[in-house]
Scaffold this active site. Sequence first.
Site, mmCIF file in Angstrom:
data_model
loop_
_atom_site.group_PDB
_atom_site.id
_atom_site.type_symbol
_atom_site.label_atom_id
_atom_site.label_comp_id
_atom_site.label_asym_id
_atom_site.label_seq_id
_atom_site.Cartn_x
_atom_site.Cartn_y
_atom_site.Cartn_z
ATOM 1 N N LEU A 1 -18.068 -4.782 -19.433
ATOM 2 C CA LEU A 1 -17.787 -4.071 -20.680
ATOM 3 C C LEU A 1 -16.422 -3.404 -20.663
ATOM 4 C CD1 LEU A 1 -21.219 -2.324 -21.362
ATOM 5 C CD2 LEU A 1 -20.209 -4.190 -22.680
ATOM 6 N N ASP B 1 -15.664 16.774 -22.601
ATOM 7 C CA ASP B 1 -14.958 15.569 -23.057
ATOM 8 C C ASP B 1 -15.649 14.961 -24.278
ATOM 9 O OD1 ASP B 1 -12.915 13.736 -23.026
ATOM 10 O OD2 ASP B 1 -13.727 12.525 -21.388
ATOM 11 N N LYS C 1 -22.521 1.576 -14.439
ATOM 12 C CA LYS C 1 -21.204 2.051 -14.005
ATOM 13 C C LYS C 1 -21.137 1.906 -12.495
ATOM 14 C CE LYS C 1 -19.435 5.830 -15.874
ATOM 15 N NZ LYS C 1 -19.260 7.190 -16.450
ATOM 16 N N PHE D 1 -14.205 5.429 -12.221
ATOM 17 C CA PHE D 1 -14.525 5.121 -10.830
ATOM 18 C C PHE D 1 -14.533 3.626 -10.528
ATOM 19 C CE2 PHE D 1 -16.884 9.090 -11.849
ATOM 20 C CZ PHE D 1 -16.188 9.941 -11.011
ATOM 21 N N GLU E 1 -13.619 -0.727 -17.955
ATOM 22 C CA GLU E 1 -13.392 -0.003 -16.706
ATOM 23 C C GLU E 1 -13.566 1.489 -16.933
ATOM 24 O OE1 GLU E 1 -9.800 -0.939 -14.718
ATOM 25 O OE2 GLU E 1 -10.101 -3.107 -14.790
ATOM 26 N N GLY E 2 -14.264 2.131 -16.000
ATOM 27 C CA GLY E 2 -14.426 3.570 -16.052
ATOM 28 C C GLY E 2 -13.491 4.245 -15.074
#
Length: 390
Positions: free
Chosen positions: A137, A252, A161, A142, A139-140
């Site tokens: 999906l 956030d 994740k 981490f 990139e996060g």
Amino acid sequence: MGTVEKSSNNDASVTDDIRSAEYYHGMVPRQDAEGFLKREGDFLVRKTEQMPGKVVLAMSVRVTDELCRHFMLNMDPTSNKFYFEHTHQESTISELINWHMTTKTPISAASGAKIRRPMERSPWLINHDSIVANKKLGEGAFGDVFIAELDQGGKQEVAVKTMRAEATREARLRFMKEARLMRKYQHKHVVKLIGVAIHEHPLMIVMEYCPNGSLLSHLKKNKVSLIEKLRFTTEAADGIAYLERSKCIHRDIAARNCLLSAKNELKISDFGMSDNKDEIKDETLEKVPIKWLAPETMQEKVYTHKTDIWTFGVLVWEIYSDGAEPYPGLTKIQTRAKIVVNDYRMKMPDGTHPTVADVVTGTCWQKNPEKRSTMDSIHKKLREFYESKK
């Protein structure tokens, strides 16, 4: 005897008999391990990073109501047998643990720590072989984020994740902290944690999958009606009010961090910056979204539940502006100067319901945090208005 993955300095690593043991909890951090051990004599085995790049096995034991002790598992390089602190040796780790349990011999004489009950893995500790990644999906912070299939007596589509194997110990602890926070939250407008896979790399956080993607993408790609914008606003307020009651500072809140379910219901996500505190100080403010920050965060580098209320106001502006970037035409530096020096506020987009605009400009964007209402009262007002418009 299981196959031994040897490590230097006589430290034991994971063996086949331990990998399948119910009391083996993988790379669960010390803080989580201590939380699992409730009664004197409860114990579990986990991986821990003794120094950068060196992962070894440890046993965590509840010694008293107030105290947990942590013991390294060692292997004698001559006999290839396992032991704790130069005491009794056995051919396998499971045999060593069974010996200490049945003989009631302390793990070490100095600690007096006796093991009585193995702490079985919680249902939310998921085996890696239960997860099959299908599609990336994105990139996060981490690592990568995937759509995956989880098979635990029944298959379901999930979002996963991942944590890069080369990540620092500090990054892994932040990753696990995010999972620990999410585990506490159960609300229809907050993304649900299903579990974590931490027996091996890559570490994974497994969450409910929201197939309609981010709210930001939905706003940009679709012609969203005013009543749907009001619904999104009300659902976001509901989720954030729940987090406020749960003592969570999200830090956030933004359209990019709201996801949409198959029924297009809004869910608050991304708890990578969150914490269960009344106040958070961040001396660096590195990599933070300046245009979403409250004035006191910009000036004093402090986050509270009241700063989340300011940020909710920016989210509402995003919703009614079809996903536009806040403070259009201004750089981050200009935005900060206009808010802090000039006490500037954005004009709500054309078409914004007057009641909603009043909540944002009259409550959320008050300069004095104490003059901002609670999210509960904001949600109540928005819910009543939405119900009158349906």
